[in-house]
Design an enzyme around this catalytic site. Structure first.
Site, short mmCIF file in Angstrom:
data_model
loop_
_atom_site.label_atom_id
_atom_site.label_comp_id
_atom_site.label_asym_id
_atom_site.label_seq_id
_atom_site.Cartn_x
_atom_site.Cartn_y
_atom_site.Cartn_z
N SER A 248 2.05 -0.62 -5.46
CA SER A 248 1.89 -2.41 -6.11
C SER A 248 1.81 -3.37 -4.96
O SER A 248 2.96 -3.67 -4.82
CB SER A 248 3.14 -2.88 -7.30
OG SER A 248 4.05 -2.25 -6.45
N HIS B 26 4.24 3.77 -10.09
CA HIS B 26 4.63 4.94 -9.17
C HIS B 26 5.10 5.82 -10.62
O HIS B 26 5.28 7.04 -9.73
CB HIS B 26 6.08 4.11 -8.62
CG HIS B 26 5.78 2.80 -7.95
ND1 HIS B 26 7.16 2.64 -7.27
CD2 HIS B 26 5.46 2.60 -6.99
CE1 HIS B 26 6.92 1.23 -6.45
NE2 HIS B 26 5.32 1.63 -7.10
N LYS C 157 16.88 -1.35 -1.32
CA LYS C 157 16.57 -0.77 -2.38
C LYS C 157 16.12 0.37 -1.73
O LYS C 157 15.29 0.70 -1.01
CB LYS C 157 15.46 -1.76 -3.19
CG LYS C 157 15.38 -1.22 -4.46
CD LYS C 157 14.07 -2.22 -5.22
CE LYS C 157 12.75 -2.52 -4.65
NZ LYS C 157 12.49 -3.45 -5.46
N GLU D 74 13.53 -8.55 -10.43
CA GLU D 74 12.59 -8.67 -9.37
C GLU D 74 11.41 -8.71 -10.01
O GLU D 74 10.83 -8.20 -10.82
CB GLU D 74 12.35 -7.41 -8.42
CG GLU D 74 11.80 -7.33 -6.73
CD GLU D 74 11.59 -6.47 -6.18
OE1 GLU D 74 12.96 -5.62 -6.64
OE2 GLU D 74 10.92 -5.23 -5.68
N GLU E 126 10.10 -0.46 -12.24
CA GLU E 126 11.95 0.00 -11.44
C GLU E 126 12.75 0.26 -12.73
O GLU E 126 13.19 -0.94 -13.02
CB GLU E 126 12.32 -0.06 -9.94
CG GLU E 126 10.41 -0.16 -9.43
CD GLU E 126 10.61 -0.21 -8.30
OE1 GLU E 126 11.49 -0.71 -7.29
OE2 GLU E 126 10.20 -0.69 -7.03
N GLU F 256 9.24 7.11 -5.98
CA GLU F 256 10.36 6.99 -5.36
C GLU F 256 11.64 7.80 -6.10
O GLU F 256 12.35 7.49 -5.64
CB GLU F 256 10.52 5.77 -5.71
CG GLU F 256 9.12 4.03 -5.19
CD GLU F 256 9.85 3.19 -5.25
OE1 GLU F 256 10.88 3.01 -5.64
OE2 GLU F 256 9.14 2.07 -4.49
N LYS G 153 10.62 -6.10 3.15
CA LYS G 153 9.68 -5.56 3.41
C LYS G 153 9.12 -5.94 4.83
O LYS G 153 8.35 -6.78 5.30
CB LYS G 153 8.97 -5.07 2.57
CG LYS G 153 10.21 -4.44 0.78
CD LYS G 153 8.52 -4.64 -0.35
CE LYS G 153 8.80 -3.86 -1.49
NZ LYS G 153 7.72 -4.28 -2.21
N HIS H 70 12.99 0.12 1.27
CA HIS H 70 11.98 0.60 1.05
C HIS H 70 10.22 0.81 0.77
O HIS H 70 10.11 -0.69 0.18
CB HIS H 70 12.24 2.06 0.76
CG HIS H 70 11.52 2.44 -0.83
ND1 HIS H 70 12.39 3.84 -0.65
CD2 HIS H 70 12.05 1.41 -1.89
CE1 HIS H 70 12.59 2.85 -3.05
NE2 HIS H 70 12.35 1.40 -2.91
N ASP I 40 12.89 -3.74 -11.78
CA ASP I 40 11.80 -4.14 -10.47
C ASP I 40 10.42 -4.42 -11.75
O ASP I 40 9.65 -3.48 -11.92
CB ASP I 40 11.23 -3.72 -9.12
CG ASP I 40 9.72 -4.45 -8.66
OD1 ASP I 40 10.11 -5.58 -9.20
OD2 ASP I 40 9.47 -4.32 -7.74
N ASP J 151 9.52 -10.21 -4.66
CA ASP J 151 8.77 -9.58 -4.07
C ASP J 151 7.81 -9.58 -3.25
O ASP J 151 7.26 -10.78 -2.28
CB ASP J 151 9.26 -8.28 -4.10
CG ASP J 151 8.19 -7.05 -3.66
OD1 ASP J 151 8.05 -7.06 -2.54
OD2 ASP J 151 8.69 -5.83 -4.42
P1 PGA Z 1 5.91 -0.46 -3.48
O1 PGA Z 1 7.14 -0.80 -4.26
O2 PGA Z 1 5.99 -0.02 -2.23
O3 PGA Z 1 4.83 0.10 -4.76
O4 PGA Z 1 4.79 -2.15 -3.00
C1 PGA Z 1 8.16 -1.51 -4.18
C2 PGA Z 1 8.27 -2.53 -4.87
O5 PGA Z 1 7.08 -3.08 -6.04
O6 PGA Z 1 9.51 -2.73 -4.61
ZN ZN Z 2 8.87 -5.03 -5.70
#
Ligand code: PGA
Ligand code: ZN
Length: 419
Positions: A42, A153, A387, A284, A162, A205, A336, A364, A242, A311
């Protein structure tokens, strides 16, 4: 021990989804460091570019041989001979060599592999643990453990991506992780009984991907699991979600829990969820990645007590973080390193966020690897939270296990954030 870089090379390896990714080794005379780049599903629209070959004959177009050859043929020529402990210098060369605002020429995957592998090699040259080399903090982050997977996911109907448990009421990271693992297994039992055995299949995940349609049922399942494991919601465990809302946003409408909503309706939806589940402490990407305005409204309503996390909104990019500061669109950054491509730029994003006294979650990606780099990063930099998925599946557990080792190494000095 000489700190001069003698050799840099990359290879194509696989990530946790079985997709190709870049692994890089940076060698000095006497030692080397390596890093494997993770990959999102995503992904934010404004992330640095993950270079893929597009050759349908290999990995359905997802090969990374171009990124690998960019390391081996182009980047290595400039980096060999540099001092591996000069992280800023190395990152500057990487950024200039690419020359684009989004790392579209060499690829953020190629660039990050070198940036992070250099840090690993440098730590070894200095005889330090990676977390010590990266920073001075000695705090263990509070984990947000993603135990129910939805959105992109998983294959179910949950729009929100999430559903995480947050073990805040514990003295040490080790105790927090133990309790979280207990809750994970009690959740498995609960889901199997209530929703059938196909509900304990896991998503990207490591969290379960149950046949649950509505967010409130997912949070109720977490409540049951926590209670069944002998813990209290609001005392030992809290919740985080999230939404990754850009993934369910189209033509001005969000599709959540079988309803189409505009941004105001979605805000009310979150307020109701918070009313029903006061232990929900972190949300998030509640809105689309372009809607700084809707984020601001949410901060005004609940920002004094809840973490509103950017994010996809901010993609670890200082320009977008500055916009979020100007508009007061969040109070927590999701960081990230592969969203931006170098450690130096990620550190700048961290520092800018901290200048606001906001918190940071180091994160991650849904496509991960056995590399525990972010565990060290979260401790060294002193991020309040991390996370890194469910307490299951080796690519997730690799980070938790590294945090256990670090806590042990720090001994008396270790402090669990409990934030
Ligand atoms: P992604 O998801 O690694 O698939 O982008 C993680 C997140 O959105 O926090
Ligand atoms: Zn996110």
């Amino acid at each position: 021990m000489s700190a001069i870089i003698k050799k840099v090379f990359a290879r194509e390896v696989l990530d946790s989804r079985g997709n190709p990714t870049v692994e890089c080794e940076v060698h000095t005379d006497s030692t080397f460091g390596k890093f494997i780049v993770p990959s999102g599903a995503s992904t934010g629209q404004f992330e640095a570019v993950e270079l893929r070959d597009g050759d349908p004959k290999r990995f359905h177009g997802k090969g990374v041989l171009k990124a690998v050859s960019n390391v081996n043929e182009i980047i290595s020529q400039k980096i060999v001979g540099m001092d591996v402990t000069d992280q800023e210098g190395i990152d500057k060369v990487l950024i200039e060599l690419d020359g684009t605002p989004n790392k579209g020429k060499l690829g953020a995957n190629a660039i990050l592999s070198v940036s992070a592998a250099s840090a690993r090699a440098a730590a070894k040259v200095k005889g330090q643990h990676l977390f010590e080399y990266l920073g001075n903090s000695k705090r263990l982050p509070t984990p947000l453990l993603n135990v129910i997977n939805g959105g992109k996911h998983a294959g179910g109907k949950l729009a929100i991506q999430e559903f995480m448990i947050v073990p805040k009421g514990f003295e040490t990271f080790r105790e927090a992780l133990r309790a979280s693992s207990e809750v994970y297994h009690s959740l498995k039992k609960y889901l199997k009984t209530k929703y059938g055995s196909s509900s304990i299949n896991v998503g990207d995940e490591g969290g379960f991907a149950p046949q649950i349609d509505f967010a409130k049922d997912a949070l109720s399942a977490l409540t049951e699991a926590i209670n069944n494991a002998g813990y209290e919601v609001g005392e030992h465990f809290f919740f985080a979600i999230d939404s990754a809302a850009s993934e369910f946003y189209e033509n001005g409408k969000y599709f959540v829990d079988e309803k189409y909503m505009d941004a105001d309706e979605l805000l009310n939806y979150y307020l109701e969820l918070i009313d029903d589940f006061p232990a929900l402490i972190s949300i998030e990407d509640p809105f689309d990645e372009n809607d700084f305005e809707a984020f601001s409204k949410m901060v005004k309503k609940v920002g004094s007590t809840k973490a509103i996390v950017g994010d996809d909104l901010t993609v670890t990019n200082v320009e977008r973080i500055q916009k979020a500061i100007d508009m007061q669109s969040m109070n927590y950054l999701l960081l990230k390193i592969n969203q931006i491509g170098t450690l130096t730029e990620a550190k700048n994003a961290f520092n800018l966020t901290k200048s606001q006294n906001w918190g940071v979650v180091i994160s991650h990606r849904s496509g991960e690897t056995e590399d525990p780099f972010i565990a060290d990063l979260s401790v060294g930099w002193g991020a309040e939270r991390i996370k890194t998925g469910a307490p299951a599946r080796t690519e997730r557990v690799a980070k938790y296990n590294q945090l256990l080792r670090i806590e042990e190494l720090l001994g008396e000095e270790a402090k669990y954030y409990n934030q």
